[in-house]
Design a protein around this motif. Structure first.
Motif, PDB file in Angstrom:
ATOM      1  N   ARG A 110     -17.517 -96.069  28.343  1.00  0.00           N
ATOM      2  CA  ARG A 110     -17.116 -94.655  28.412  1.00  0.00           C
ATOM      3  C   ARG A 110     -17.811 -93.945  29.577  1.00  0.00           C
ATOM      4  O   ARG A 110     -17.203 -93.121  30.258  1.00  0.00           O
ATOM      5  CB  ARG A 110     -17.416 -93.959  27.089  1.00  0.00           C
ATOM      6  N   LEU A 111     -19.087 -94.258  29.755  1.00  0.00           N
ATOM      7  CA  LEU A 111     -19.802 -93.659  30.882  1.00  0.00           C
ATOM      8  C   LEU A 111     -19.230 -94.171  32.192  1.00  0.00           C
ATOM      9  O   LEU A 111     -18.976 -93.392  33.120  1.00  0.00           O
ATOM     10  CB  LEU A 111     -21.296 -93.994  30.805  1.00  0.00           C
ATOM     11  N   TYR A 112     -19.013 -95.471  32.272  1.00  0.00           N
ATOM     12  CA  TYR A 112     -18.451 -96.016  33.499  1.00  0.00           C
ATOM     13  C   TYR A 112     -17.070 -95.432  33.784  1.00  0.00           C
ATOM     14  O   TYR A 112     -16.730 -95.120  34.935  1.00  0.00           O
ATOM     15  CB  TYR A 112     -18.336 -97.543  33.447  1.00  0.00           C
ATOM     16  N   ALA A 113     -16.248 -95.287  32.748  1.00  0.00           N
ATOM     17  CA  ALA A 113     -14.889 -94.798  32.948  1.00  0.00           C
ATOM     18  C   ALA A 113     -14.886 -93.420  33.597  1.00  0.00           C
ATOM     19  O   ALA A 113     -14.078 -93.128  34.487  1.00  0.00           O
ATOM     20  CB  ALA A 113     -14.142 -94.757  31.613  1.00  0.00           C
ATOM     21  N   SER A 114     -15.812 -92.566  33.171  1.00  0.00           N
ATOM     22  CA  SER A 114     -15.892 -91.240  33.788  1.00  0.00           C
ATOM     23  C   SER A 114     -16.336 -91.355  35.238  1.00  0.00           C
ATOM     24  O   SER A 114     -15.829 -90.655  36.112  1.00  0.00           O
ATOM     25  CB  SER A 114     -16.852 -90.344  33.005  1.00  0.00           C
ATOM     26  N   THR A 115     -17.277 -92.261  35.504  1.00  0.00           N
ATOM     27  CA  THR A 115     -17.699 -92.501  36.883  1.00  0.00           C
ATOM     28  C   THR A 115     -16.532 -93.027  37.705  1.00  0.00           C
ATOM     29  O   THR A 115     -16.330 -92.618  38.857  1.00  0.00           O
ATOM     30  CB  THR A 115     -18.856 -93.510  36.919  1.00  0.00           C
ATOM     31  N   ALA A 116     -15.763 -93.945  37.134  1.00  0.00           N
ATOM     32  CA  ALA A 116     -14.614 -94.505  37.840  1.00  0.00           C
ATOM     33  C   ALA A 116     -13.617 -93.422  38.227  1.00  0.00           C
ATOM     34  O   ALA A 116     -13.032 -93.455  39.310  1.00  0.00           O
ATOM     35  CB  ALA A 116     -13.944 -95.564  36.969  1.00  0.00           C
ATOM     36  N   GLU A 117     -13.452 -92.446  37.346  1.00  0.00           N
ATOM     37  CA  GLU A 117     -12.517 -91.363  37.644  1.00  0.00           C
ATOM     38  C   GLU A 117     -12.935 -90.580  38.877  1.00  0.00           C
ATOM     39  O   GLU A 117     -12.094 -90.097  39.635  1.00  0.00           O
ATOM     40  CB  GLU A 117     -12.398 -90.440  36.432  1.00  0.00           C
ATOM     41  N   THR A 118     -14.245 -90.442  39.100  1.00  0.00           N
ATOM     42  CA  THR A 118     -14.695 -89.698  40.274  1.00  0.00           C
ATOM     43  C   THR A 118     -14.346 -90.431  41.564  1.00  0.00           C
ATOM     44  O   THR A 118     -14.346 -89.828  42.636  1.00  0.00           O
ATOM     45  CB  THR A 118     -16.217 -89.452  40.239  1.00  0.00           C
ATOM     46  N   GLY A 768     -25.169 -87.366  35.031  1.00  0.00           N
ATOM     47  CA  GLY A 768     -24.964 -87.057  36.436  1.00  0.00           C
ATOM     48  C   GLY A 768     -23.983 -87.983  37.113  1.00  0.00           C
ATOM     49  O   GLY A 768     -23.954 -88.086  38.341  1.00  0.00           O
ATOM     50  N   ARG A 769     -23.137 -88.645  36.324  1.00  0.00           N
ATOM     51  CA  ARG A 769     -22.137 -89.568  36.872  1.00  0.00           C
ATOM     52  C   ARG A 769     -20.732 -89.216  36.383  1.00  0.00           C
ATOM     53  O   ARG A 769     -19.808 -90.014  36.546  1.00  0.00           O
ATOM     54  CB  ARG A 769     -22.469 -90.997  36.466  1.00  0.00           C
ATOM     55  N   GLU A 770     -20.599 -88.051  35.785  1.00  0.00           N
ATOM     56  CA  GLU A 770     -19.366 -87.732  35.068  1.00  0.00           C
ATOM     57  C   GLU A 770     -18.390 -86.928  35.929  1.00  0.00           C
ATOM     58  O   GLU A 770     -18.777 -86.201  36.844  1.00  0.00           O
ATOM     59  CB  GLU A 770     -19.704 -86.936  33.799  1.00  0.00           C
ATOM     60  N   ALA A 771     -17.114 -87.034  35.573  1.00  0.00           N
ATOM     61  CA  ALA A 771     -16.052 -86.301  36.272  1.00  0.00           C
ATOM     62  C   ALA A 771     -15.911 -84.896  35.686  1.00  0.00           C
ATOM     63  O   ALA A 771     -16.127 -84.671  34.494  1.00  0.00           O
ATOM     64  CB  ALA A 771     -14.730 -87.058  36.145  1.00  0.00           C
ATOM     65  N   LEU A 772     -15.524 -83.956  36.546  1.00  0.00           N
ATOM     66  CA  LEU A 772     -15.297 -82.570  36.152  1.00  0.00           C
ATOM     67  C   LEU A 772     -13.812 -82.250  36.276  1.00  0.00           C
ATOM     68  O   LEU A 772     -13.155 -82.676  37.229  1.00  0.00           O
ATOM     69  CB  LEU A 772     -16.103 -81.616  37.041  1.00  0.00           C
ATOM     70  N   TYR A 773     -13.309 -81.471  35.312  1.00  0.00           N
ATOM     71  CA  TYR A 773     -11.888 -81.143  35.258  1.00  0.00           C
ATOM     72  C   TYR A 773     -11.690 -79.646  35.088  1.00  0.00           C
ATOM     73  O   TYR A 773     -12.511 -78.951  34.475  1.00  0.00           O
ATOM     74  CB  TYR A 773     -11.215 -81.870  34.088  1.00  0.00           C
ATOM     75  N   PRO A 775      -9.382 -76.639  33.322  1.00  0.00           N
ATOM     76  CA  PRO A 775      -8.791 -76.584  31.978  1.00  0.00           C
ATOM     77  C   PRO A 775      -7.397 -77.199  31.888  1.00  0.00           C
ATOM     78  O   PRO A 775      -6.990 -77.659  30.816  1.00  0.00           O
ATOM     79  CB  PRO A 775      -8.753 -75.080  31.677  1.00  0.00           C
ATOM     80  N   ASP A 776      -6.657 -77.244  33.022  1.00  0.00           N
ATOM     81  CA  ASP A 776      -5.312 -77.822  32.985  1.00  0.00           C
ATOM     82  C   ASP A 776      -5.313 -79.338  33.129  1.00  0.00           C
ATOM     83  O   ASP A 776      -4.252 -79.965  33.202  1.00  0.00           O
ATOM     84  CB  ASP A 776      -4.438 -77.193  34.068  1.00  0.00           C
ATOM     85  N   GLY A 777      -6.522 -79.958  33.186  1.00  0.00           N
ATOM     86  CA  GLY A 777      -6.613 -81.412  33.269  1.00  0.00           C
ATOM     87  C   GLY A 777      -6.706 -81.966  34.672  1.00  0.00           C
ATOM     88  O   GLY A 777      -6.770 -83.186  34.849  1.00  0.00           O
ATOM     89  N   THR A 778      -6.738 -81.104  35.691  1.00  0.00           N
ATOM     90  CA  THR A 778      -6.862 -81.563  37.070  1.00  0.00           C
ATOM     91  C   THR A 778      -8.315 -81.891  37.384  1.00  0.00           C
ATOM     92  O   THR A 778      -9.206 -81.085  37.109  1.00  0.00           O
ATOM     93  CB  THR A 778      -6.369 -80.476  38.051  1.00  0.00           C
ATOM     94  N   ARG A 779      -8.552 -83.075  37.948  1.00  0.00           N
ATOM     95  CA  ARG A 779      -9.920 -83.410  38.326  1.00  0.00           C
ATOM     96  C   ARG A 779     -10.328 -82.591  39.540  1.00  0.00           C
ATOM     97  O   ARG A 779      -9.634 -82.593  40.563  1.00  0.00           O
ATOM     98  CB  ARG A 779     -10.040 -84.906  38.628  1.00  0.00           C
ATOM     99  N   VAL A 780     -11.471 -81.902  39.431  1.00  0.00           N
ATOM    100  CA  VAL A 780     -11.872 -80.957  40.475  1.00  0.00           C
ATOM    101  C   VAL A 780     -13.262 -81.247  41.039  1.00  0.00           C
ATOM    102  O   VAL A 780     -13.717 -80.529  41.944  1.00  0.00           O
ATOM    103  CB  VAL A 780     -11.831 -79.503  39.955  1.00  0.00           C
ATOM    104  N   GLY A 781     -13.951 -82.265  40.537  1.00  0.00           N
ATOM    105  CA  GLY A 781     -15.287 -82.530  41.060  1.00  0.00           C
ATOM    106  C   GLY A 781     -16.016 -83.562  40.228  1.00  0.00           C
ATOM    107  O   GLY A 781     -15.422 -84.252  39.388  1.00  0.00           O
ATOM    108  N   ARG A 782     -17.319 -83.635  40.432  1.00  0.00           N
ATOM    109  CA  ARG A 782     -18.135 -84.607  39.704  1.00  0.00           C
ATOM    110  C   ARG A 782     -19.557 -84.081  39.565  1.00  0.00           C
ATOM    111  O   ARG A 782     -20.024 -83.284  40.384  1.00  0.00           O
ATOM    112  CB  ARG A 782     -18.161 -85.951  40.426  1.00  0.00           C
ATOM    113  N   LEU A 783     -20.225 -84.541  38.508  1.00  0.00           N
ATOM    114  CA  LEU A 783     -21.642 -84.236  38.340  1.00  0.00           C
ATOM    115  C   LEU A 783     -22.480 -85.192  39.194  1.00  0.00           C
ATOM    116  O   LEU A 783     -22.118 -86.356  39.372  1.00  0.00           O
ATOM    117  CB  LEU A 783     -22.066 -84.366  36.878  1.00  0.00           C
ATOM    118  N   THR A 784     -23.593 -84.678  39.684  1.00  0.00           N
ATOM    119  CA  THR A 784     -24.556 -85.501  40.406  1.00  0.00           C
ATOM    120  C   THR A 784     -25.892 -85.574  39.683  1.00  0.00           C
ATOM    121  O   THR A 784     -26.723 -86.427  39.996  1.00  0.00           O
ATOM    122  CB  THR A 784     -24.769 -84.944  41.827  1.00  0.00           C
TER     123      THR A 784
END
Length: 842
Positions: A110-118, A768-773, A775-784
């Motif tokens: 789950r952690l990797y998947a969020s990183t992969a999304e970034t 600090g490896r997670e994707a940011l979205y 509210p409409d589900g569009t990926r807009v950034g990432r945590l560092t």
């Protein structure tokens, strides 16, 4: 006409040494990037190193942001090679199925998947029933689920290497086989590389009497298993040493044959991480590859001349558990006999990531060594290294792969060999973000190490140093697990909470001895540092935070500069990057010495210890031991204001005290002669007892600095973002000229650093490896960065978003544990935004 029958060039712009997948990719991409005069030499045949016996898997799974980008590029690039070259690279896009037998393994995915999304890496989740429905030969009875990368699979290593070689030749690269690089000489403007022609003799490859000298503006070494020989020739240390890797091929499996005869597709690469192995189809049978314990390092001091495309004897006893696990997972293979076996050298590094970038201390010498997943990384390494060489920087931050992350002053062959063995058997170990590996420790210890250990310190490994992560209970029961790791809140979490609260409410003491420290002085020092960094230089006795930039205007290094005299400066930077910072600083001084005058630079990291004392009661503790005619005022704002340095005496210890605190509280950094550290420690801890002082580790400090929005190098600060994108305009003086200024202004703000308060799960914080979205589900950034805020009682994080979203109050979502959680962009420095606490008088 055979391209190698032409008269060989002896003057080139770039010489690549090594003809495996990595070397051919680098040559190809340098030519593609516009360099017309590129040459590759290989001591034997192309692919004759580890490439020939590699299994050819292309796993996208990686916890590293940079390495994930590299792997993704490779997977995408290899799919284009046939159209360009006419050669089929043998890419079987069968997918990659990562199975989990435990809930904790699912948390890892789950952690990797969020990183992969970034990084734009696609994936899908599969339940055990869905796996069984698609691939009924797989035993799924003990599985929790799986992460499925449907866009990757495996490739033929020799074919993809030859395809890249042909593509390189088509772009003008000259490839010469049977030519061994034997010496490297830097003339001040270019390299002279003396090469010996190799000949076949009795089945061996031996040196002839014929040599040739090739002059090259740039040299890249991609020497694979021969990295230790390369290191000796260059006079440097390279922690790339091979480890024996075994895989076996079974005879045909009738059940598999029947499955395929019915028109069913090939199985994906089946990764049974909890069984330390992978399985894939191979001509009606199966390949089993393992990452077992006790696999030995080899060629620690060089590859024997007699070793070519050779293998070691198979050690079946070492992999018996993994073999039985394959039978459990694929029961139909039980009756399949052993058809073939491979036990060959695969190069590793202590952290498993390759060494890619400029060689320490050398000009125009580039390393591409230590590839444990060389086929997967080859394409992307060539692409991003070519960007670094041709353009000056890559589009992603490559610092995490820089060869200088292992210091030349402490890294040894023994260290590399033992850590590489550990890394090998950790390939499928759960990779907790709070993981601390035990091999070769302790190695570098500050004098107070034993005292800290006696107080319950649990140490982390930073640039070889032992640094307290947190302090555990002294009265812990025998079964208390100090090493309890988790993808959620680990066993250390509550101790870090208590330490952070102590700093906010009372006083805490932190060991920061690992900080990198340099003295820069001389007639040219002031002019040089004014050009080298982007902020104003401080006045004598004061300090400034500033940045050294890359040629692209992005952040190369963060410095706290203390001005000791008109032309003498004390530079403090991140502890994990000593050799990295020192190399860049020294080379810049060399480049500018004729322009600015004589400049001296000394790395004094090991000469000075550092304790940071912080919290509302920190002044009270120091008053107990400071030696001055008026102890009650020496630490007050009038004599010792914020952002100044004073030489004080604490008992018998002379201290360079700097009034600054990375925690954002009232506090001081106490830089002291390291040989006096234990005396100072004893004074501070004794005086602190009266005021309830708590010993504090790096994890609590990391949380506290996020509450102040203090950016950290390697997280928020790096070579893929400018200081303006990091939202630090107050530390950039655009009225002066400095290195990288033009590019900084030209780049503008592509994304912006923000701090977020997060309403996350009750048992987890972001890493600090997670994707940011949106509210409409569009990926807009990432945590560092990520962690827990004791000031706000919830999770906190820092990261980058689109500039238009970087507004206080913006509502976003953060992907944690495969769910979206509410996050709100808060003001910069949400704790004490006006810095009133840090300036308090007393």
């Amino acid at each position: 006409m055979n391209p190698e029958s032409r008269v060989m060039k002896t003057h080139v712009k770039a010489l690549v040494v090594g003809g495996g997948a990595v070397g051919t990719s680098i040559a190809y991409h340098l030519a593609k990037a516009g360099w017309e005069d590129v040459m590759l030499v290989e001591r034997d045949e192309l692919t004759s190193g580890s490439t020939w016996h590699a299994a050819g898997l292309l796993p996208l799974f990686n916890m590293s942001y940079a390495t994930t980008h590299i792997h993704k590029y490779s997977v995408d690039f290899y799919k284009t090679l046939e159209e360009e070259t006419g050669l089929n690279a043998g890419f079987a896009v069968v997918g990659n199925l990562r199975m989990a037998q435990t809930d904790e393994r699912m948390d890892e995915y789950r952690l990797y998947a969020s990183t992969a999304e970034t990084c734009g890496v696609p994936y899908v989740w599969l339940t055990p029933d869905e796996i069984k429905e698609r691939w009924p030969l797989i035993n799924t009875e003990d599985l929790k689920g799986a992460l499925y990368h449907h866009t990757d699979g495996y490739i033929n290593p020799a074919d993809v290497t030859q395809a890249m070689a042909k593509g390189a030749r088509q772009r003008g690269v000259e490839i010469v086989r049977k030519l061994q690089a034997d010496s490297y000489n830097w003339t001040g403007t270019h390299w002279e590389v003396t090469c010996t022609k190799m000949v076949e003799k009795g089945g061996n490859l031996v040196e002839s009497d014929e040599t040739v000298t090739i002059t090259a503006e740039h040299v890249v070494t991609a020497s694979g298993n021969h990295a230790q020989r390369t290191a000796k020739l260059l006079g440097i240390k390279i922690p790339a040493i091979p480890v024996e890797h075994q895989f076996i091929v079974t005879d045909v499996d009738p059940a598999l044959q029947a499955w395929r005869a019915e028109g069913n597709p090939e199985h994906p690469v089946i990764r049974d991480a909890d069984a330390q192995s992978y399985v894939r189809e191979e001509r009606g049978g199966w390949i089993l590859g393992v990452y077992e314990k006790h696999a030995p390092a080899c060629f620690e001091y060089g590859v024997p001349d007699s070793f070519r495309a050779d293998l070691f004897p198979l050690d079946l006893e070492r992999i018996e558990d993994q073999y039985m696990a394959m039978i459990h997972r694929m029961p139909s293979c039980e009756e399949s006999g052993l058809k073939d076996d491979f036990n060959g050298p695969i190069c590793y590094t202590p952290d498993g990531n390759p060494l890619v970038g400029p060689a320490p201390g050398l000009r125009n010498m580039w390393l591409a060594e230590g590839f444990s997943f060389g086929i997967t990384a080859a394409g992307g390494t060539g692409y991003y290294l070519a960007q670094m060489m041709v353009d000056g920087e890559a589009e992603i931050d490559m610092a995490s792969l820089d060869p200088k992350r292992y210091g030349q002053g402490w890294m040894t062959t023994e260290f590399a060999a033992r850590k590489n063995e550990e890394c090998y058997d950790h390939v499928y170990i759960l990779h907790h973000p709070d993981e601390e590996r035990p091999a070769c420790r302790p190695l570098r210890t500050a004098p107070a190490y034993d005292r800290q250990k006696a107080k319950g310190a649990q140490f982390g490994f930073v640039n070889g140093w032992e640094r307290p992560n947190y302090y555990g209970p002294l009265d812990a029961p025998e079964n208390f697990d100090h090493d309890a790791r988790s993808f959620r809140r680990g066993g250390w979490w509550q101790y870090a909470v208590d330490e952070a609260k102590a700093v906010r409410e009372g006083v805490g003491l932190i060991d920061a001895t690992a900080f990198t420290k340099h003295i820069v002085e001389g007639p040219g020092a002031t002019q040089f540092l004014d050009w080298f960094t982007c902020n104003k230089l401080p006045k004598v006795g004061r300090i400034n935070l500033t940045y050294a930039l890359t040629s692209h205007g992005t952040t190369r290094t963060e410095y706290t500069i203390v001005r000791l005299a008109e032309d003498k400066y004390y530079l403090v930077s991140a502890g994990a990057w000593t050799s990295y910072d020192s190399d860049y600083l020294r080379k810049a001084i060399e480049d500018k010495r004729d322009e600015f005058g004589w400049i001296s630079c000394h790395d004094v990291t090991t000469q000075w210890g550092v304790f940071a004392i912080a919290g509302p009661k920190s002044r009270d503790v120091l008053k107990e031991i400071v030696k001055d005619a008026d102890p009650s005022t020496v630490l007050g704002n009038k004599r010792f204001p914020w952002l100044t340095m004073r030489n004080i005496e604490l008992g018998m210890v002379p201290v360079m005290a700097i009034r600054v605190a990375y925690t954002g509280e009232l506090g001081w950094e106490l830089h002291h002669p390291i040989e006096m550290q234990n005396n100072l420690w004893d004074q501070l801890t004794t005086a602190g007892e009266k005021h309830g002082m708590k010993l504090v580790g790096a994890r609590a400090q990391n949380w506290l600095r996020q509450e102040k929005s203090y950016r950290a190098f390697g997280n928020e600060l790096g070579r893929d973002a400018t200081p303006l994108e990091a939202d630090l305009p107050r530390f950039v003086d655009l009225s002066k000229d400095f290195h990288g200024k033009a590019k900084l202004e030209e780049t503008g703000v592509r994304s912006k650093c923000v701090t977020l308060l997060i309403d996350g799960p009750a048992d987890a914080d972001p890493w600090g490896r997670e994707a940011l979205y949106a509210p409409d589900g569009t990926r807009v950034g990432r945590l560092t960065s990520g962690g827990y805020s004791v000031a706000f009682g919830k999770s906190i994080g820092m990261g980058y978003v689109k500039p238009e979203l970087a507004v206080e109050g913006t509502q976003l979502k953060v992907k944690m544990l495969d769910q979206l959680w509410d996050a709100t962009i808060t003001q910069d420095s949400p704790y004490d935004p006006k810095n009133e606490v840090i300036r308090v008088d007393g």
